[in-house]
Enzyme design. Structure first.
Site, PDB file in Angstrom:
ATOM      1  N   SER A 297     -75.902  47.906  84.752  1.00 12.16           N
ATOM      2  CA  SER A 297     -76.647  47.607  83.610  1.00 12.16           C
ATOM      3  C   SER A 297     -77.639  46.664  83.846  1.00 12.16           C
ATOM      4  CB  SER A 297     -75.753  47.606  82.389  1.00 12.16           C
ATOM      5  OG  SER A 297     -76.662  47.076  81.318  1.00 12.16           O
TER       6      SER A 297
ATOM      7  N   TYR B  87     -68.921  42.230  78.454  1.00 13.32           N
ATOM      8  CA  TYR B  87     -69.592  43.379  79.102  1.00 13.32           C
ATOM      9  C   TYR B  87     -70.509  42.937  80.216  1.00 13.32           C
ATOM     10  CZ  TYR B  87     -72.461  47.870  79.268  1.00 13.32           C
ATOM     11  OH  TYR B  87     -73.104  48.882  79.834  1.00 13.32           O
TER      12      TYR B  87
END
Length: 308
Positions: free
Chosen positions: A177, A190
């Protein structure tokens, strides 16, 4: 050979290879690199029961790949499997697996090897996001984020990489990501797990190169936030530079990168620019840019959703 001559030879070899690599990059920037065929390849996709994983499965089904689909959601995964068969997959298999549990990954991996064969393309896509600030996030959710977003990569590599090395053939795909490249307010766990996944995939890439293990490719994908439901409520401060991405577009880019054997893929391209700016500009200026484009923070309306 004299030390000075040997040293000079190494420098010339280095410079020659560097020039060749730069020329190759320039050529393939202007002319698209030929795409390899994946017909008959055995492709394992984690988190295949919905979202990006499902779309990847359908894309590879149309390319004639044999699909091995993993997800903790049995119903959604079997639905993806049926859709893949309808899309043209020669063979498709659905396995219920909690990718965050090492023993379960190893058990299902052994089952796959017996029932389907050696995996040749491994796509670690499964992921979860808590959507909570660090001090508000329960310990068990932080641990789960690392188990699924990072540790699952360790166990799947352990399970399937040896056969790839033995066969001198394989492709390792890490769906990381942009949050694996930049810290994001409200996504500490995250980001940490995605940083770890990115670093692990890159390290294995270099490890294989150093050991002169050929035939195994690596692709590391770092997209901005995708409209799959995981980041519901997320907004971007500058949609023209960092838009919330549509999953169909992202999947098309990912599959193209795999077929062209690209090592790195950032979506959109502005992320490449942000990476350079982060390295050379003062921190205060980076914070101002990040605040303007919405790269380093979420709106309070963001609600994280689990996906595995």
């Amino acid at each position: 050979m004299a030390p000075n001559v040997k040293s000079a030879k190494k420098v010339f070899v280095f410079l020659g290879k560097s020039v060749f690599s730069l020329l190759e990059t320039m050529i393939f920037t202007l002319i698209p690199k030929p795409r390899k065929s994946v017909a008959g390849e055995i492709v394992l996709i984690t988190g295949a029961g919905s979202g990006l994983g499902r779309l990847l499965a359908l894309k590879f089904a149309r390319l004639g790949a044999v699909l091995v689909l993993w997800d903790i959601n049995k119903e959604g995964n079997e639905e993806t499997c049926n859709m893949a068969r309808d899309a043209g997959a020669t063979r498709a298999y659905a396995y219920t697996c909690d990718c965050g549990r090492k023993e379960e990954v190893y058990r299902v991996a052994d089952q796959v090897k017996k029932e389907v064969g050696d995996i040749s393309i491994l796509i670690n896509n499964a992921g979860i996001v808590t959507g909570k600030r660090f001090l508000d996030c329960p310990d068990e959710l932080i641990e789960k984020a690392f188990d699924v977003n990072f540790k699952a990569h360790l166990w799947t590599y352990k399970a399937f990489l040896p056969a790839m090395i033995a066969n001198s053939h394989g492709h390792l795909v890490c769906i990381s990501s942009s949050a694996g490249l930049f810290g994001v307010n409200g996504l500490a766990d995250y980001c940490a797990s995605k940083f770890a996944g990115y670093g692990f995939a890159e390290s294995i890439f270099f490890e294989l190169f150093a050991q002169k293990i050929n035939g195994i490719k690596t692709t590391i994908v770092c997209p901005f936030f995708i409209n799959t439901g995981m980041f519901e409520g997320c907004t971007t401060g500058c949609p023209s530079l960092l838009p919330i991405l549509e999953p169909e577009y992202v999947v098309r880019k990912i599959v193209d990168a795999i077929l062209q054997e690209k090592v790195y893929l950032c979506i959109p391209k502005f992320i490449y620019i942000l990476m350079v700016l982060k390295s050379i500009l003062p921190t205060k200026l980076i914070l101002l840019i990040g605040d303007y484009v919405g790269a380093f923070h979420f709106m309070d309306g963001f609600v994280g959703k689990k996906k595995n």
